[in-house]
Each structure stands twice: as structure tokens, then as C-alpha cells.
Design a protein around this motif. Structure first.
Motif, PDB file in Angstrom:
ATOM      1  N   LEU A 121       1.645   2.263  -3.488  1.00  0.00           N
ATOM      2  CA  LEU A 121       0.633   2.727  -4.215  1.00  0.00           C
ATOM      3  C   LEU A 121       0.506   4.147  -3.537  1.00  0.00           C
ATOM      4  N   LYS A 138       1.031   7.526  -6.162  1.00  0.00           N
ATOM      5  CA  LYS A 138      -0.194   8.458  -6.289  1.00  0.00           C
ATOM      6  C   LYS A 138      -0.074   9.852  -5.567  1.00  0.00           C
ATOM      7  N   SER A 175      -4.913  -0.886  -6.305  1.00  0.00           N
ATOM      8  CA  SER A 175      -5.883   0.305  -5.910  1.00  0.00           C
ATOM      9  C   SER A 175      -7.408  -0.175  -5.877  1.00  0.00           C
ATOM     10  N   TYR A 207       0.692  -1.238  -0.045  1.00  0.00           N
ATOM     11  CA  TYR A 207       0.001  -0.118   0.051  1.00  0.00           C
ATOM     12  C   TYR A 207       0.876   1.324  -0.056  1.00  0.00           C
TER      13      TYR A 207
END
Length: 337
Positions: free
Chosen positions: A44, A48, A324, A41
Motif C-alpha cells: 500500500l 501510494k 487502505s 501494508y
């Protein structure tokens, strides 16, 4: 060699596939041909733009990788070409207590990560891949696996007969379930998806809870254990902390790891935590020694990580999009070559 770079803000689709020369290992270094990587995570969030102005550009993302030793520099005695190895999340944290210096070298954040065909590692940051694991399975260990090991064993101190509560079906939570069962603990596992709950039961969860249909799952967990659980592996963050406090017994521990659930719906029950002498323990991965301990335990018991889906190197962006979506149970991996 080819590698993916985050060259600036822009999200998943802005990841650029670039060519770079294959590096040469210096003294004390090892050149590894990366065979597989896995996503967390945190990766990610990095792609982002979740780390804002602190983000390093350009950056090769991902912290987790496993592969084969291609070449070694002078002074390296522990590895030879052909050895299968796993790289540690923190290259400078070989063992002992954490410190600012030891935690400064996080792969895929402070320094370039593993989404590349070749990477140089300090020899002391590598451990041998357990023989029973494929490279894809081995690539899931450095972040999620070690975090769960630290939460349950190293910092949580779980013993046979105790009870651990895990949240969801992400990489850390699934590893925590597996490790807690290895330690002889009872596991209460939560999810909001009935298909995922069925999978949790297959993996050995003793009790499962749907946190959507049972929003007061913390009270429920406390009721069915009569006194509360010994350890909550808290990946939701402050958004789920109130129920974790309710679930935890007097003197129990909440291993605080993630921020998946967002803001709390109401004021935090911190006075209850104080009155019950609960311990809120922050967990940020672990050392090379912790990675070795995890690898030894998995090898001894022949336990394999849960890999949900494997993407090709050319499909790296699709792998990020899939993670995601939240559809996975366990780890999402990318195979190179």
C-alpha cells in the motif's frame, strides 16, 4: 499475459493493467502461473508513493504470491509442472544471516512483484504449498507470515508459558497471535474496535485490550502479568513504542516491525528501555528457509491463515482501497483466474 504496473506517481487509481509476453524460464528458473496474491501494508505504501525517489518505475507491485509450476528451465530438479508453490519475499536470501546482497531482491520493490498472471522465480526461491492450504491461503505467507514467524520464533525465541503482546488485527499481528499460540504462549492482543476484539478472542487471544479506552495499555499489560510481557510484536512503530516499553519485562524483547501509528505523542522512554535491559529487535521478513519452517509448522498443526476478503484480479484497485480503509482482520487477497 496481463499484469498490473505502477508506471509513475499517482496512487492506487493509477495502477495500469497491461499486456506482456509470457516469459520463458532460463537455466535454474521456474515459470509459475500465479493463482493468488495477497496485500501487505508495505504494498500500500509503495503504490501510494511512500518510498519517494527510491521507487522503481515501472513496477509490478506485491511481494506475495502462490500458484502452479507451468514450466521449468534446464537444471531444475526440485519442481515439475503442476507443483503448487509459494514464492519467497527475498529471492536471494535462501538462509543464514541477512546481508545487503541477500536483501537486495525484495519482490514488489527492488524487483517486479506478483500482481501478474505469470512470473519467473529462481528455483531456490520457491517452497511447496502445504497440502491443507488453498492457493489464496498460501499467498498470505511470504511477507506477513514470515515476518511474524521471525518475530515470535526465530528472533523472539518464545517458549511455552511465556507471554506475547500483539497490536491490532493486520496480517502480521494475526499471524503472530496464531504462531505464539502454536508455541504455547499466552497472548495479549490489542485493538480499538470491539468487533475486532471479539474476533481476536475467537482466534485464541487470552487477554484483549481496547487501546482507545485503555490508552495506558502498556502499564495495564505489565500489571496483569506482574512482571511484563516477554515479547511485544510492535507494528505501530514509534507512535506506540512508549507503551510497548512499559509492557515489556526486564530483559524482554520488542520486535520492531511497522510504522502504522505515526509519531510519538511524547518523548520516547529510551532510558527505561536501557535500565530494564530490553532488546529492540528490528524484523524485516526472513529467508526461504524461514518460509519453509513456517509452512512446515502450519502443516503439522493444520493451521490456516486468516483471510478477511478475496477480490478478483479485475478488482485489484478495489482491494488496495479496501486495505487502505483498515476494515480488515487478517489478510486481503486477490484471486487470479
Amino acid at each position: 499475459m496481463k499484469c498490473y504496473e505502477l508506471q509513475g506517481p499517482g496512487g492506487i487509481d493509477a495502477l495500469a493493467l497491461v499486456d506482456k509476453p509470457v516469459p520463458t524460464p532460463a537455466r535454474g528458473e521456474v515459470l509459475v502461473r500465479i493463482a493468488a496474491v495477497s496485500l501487505n501494508y508495505r504494498d500500500l505504501l509503495t503504490v501510494k508513493g511512500g518510498y519517494g525517489s527510491r521507487q522503481k518505475f515501472p513496477l509490478v507491485p506485491l511481494s506475495d504470491g502462490a500458484g502452479v509450476v507451468e514450466a521449468v528451465g534446464d537444471g531444475v530438479a526440485g519442481f515439475v509442472p503442476g507443483d503448487r508453490v509459494i514464492g519467497s519475499f527475498f529471492e536471494s536470501w535462501t538462509g543464514g544471516e541477512p546481508s545487503e546482497t541477500k536483501m537486495r531482491s525484495a519482490l514488489g520493490g527492488a524487483v517486479d512483484g506478483t500482481l501478474t498472471e505469470y512470473r519467473i522465480f529462481p528455483a531456490q526461491a520457491l517452497v511447496r504449498t502445504p497440502p491443507h492450504l488453498s492457493d489464496i491461503e498460501a499467498a498470505t505467507l511470504p511477507c506477513a507470515g514470515v515476518t511474524a514467524w521471525s518475530a515470535v520464533v526465530k528472533l523472539g525465541g518464545i517458549r511455552p508459558g511465556q507471554t506475547v503482546l500483539t497490536q491490532g488485527t493486520g496480517g502480521v499481528s494475526i499471524f503472530a497471535l496464531q504462531i505464539a499460540k502454536l508455541a504455547g504462549a499466552r497472548v495479549i492482543a490489542t485493538s480499538s474496535n470491539e468487533a475486532k476484539i471479539a474476533r481476536l478472542k475467537e482466534l485464541g487471544a487470552d487477554v484483549t485490550l481496547n487501546y482507545k479506552t485503555t490508552p495506558d495499555w502498556g502499564k495495564y499489560a505489565r500489571d496483569i502479568t506482574k512482571q511484563g510481557v516477554d515479547l511485544v510484536v510492535e507494528v505501530g512503530g514509534v507512535g506506540t513504542l512508549n507503551e510497548s516499553i512499559r509492557a515489556t519485562k526486564i530483559g524482554g524483547t520488542i520486535a520492531f516491525i511497522g510504522v502504522l501509528a505515526g509519531a510519538p505523542a511524547s518523548e520516547l522512554r529510551l532510558p527505561l528501555m536501557v535500565m530494564q535491559q530490553q532488546r529492540l529487535q528490528g524484523v524485516t521478513v526472513g529467508s526461504v528457509d524461514d518460509l519453509q519452517a513456517l509452512a512446515n509448522a502450519l502443516a503439522l498443526h493444520q493451521v490456516k491463515p486468516v483471510v478477511d476478503r478475496v477480490f478478483a484480479f479485475a478488482e485489484a484497485r478495489e482491494a488496495f482501497h479496501y486495505m487502505s480503509s483498515g476494515a480488515h482482520v487478517g489478510k486481503v487477497a486477490i484471486a487470479l483466474g
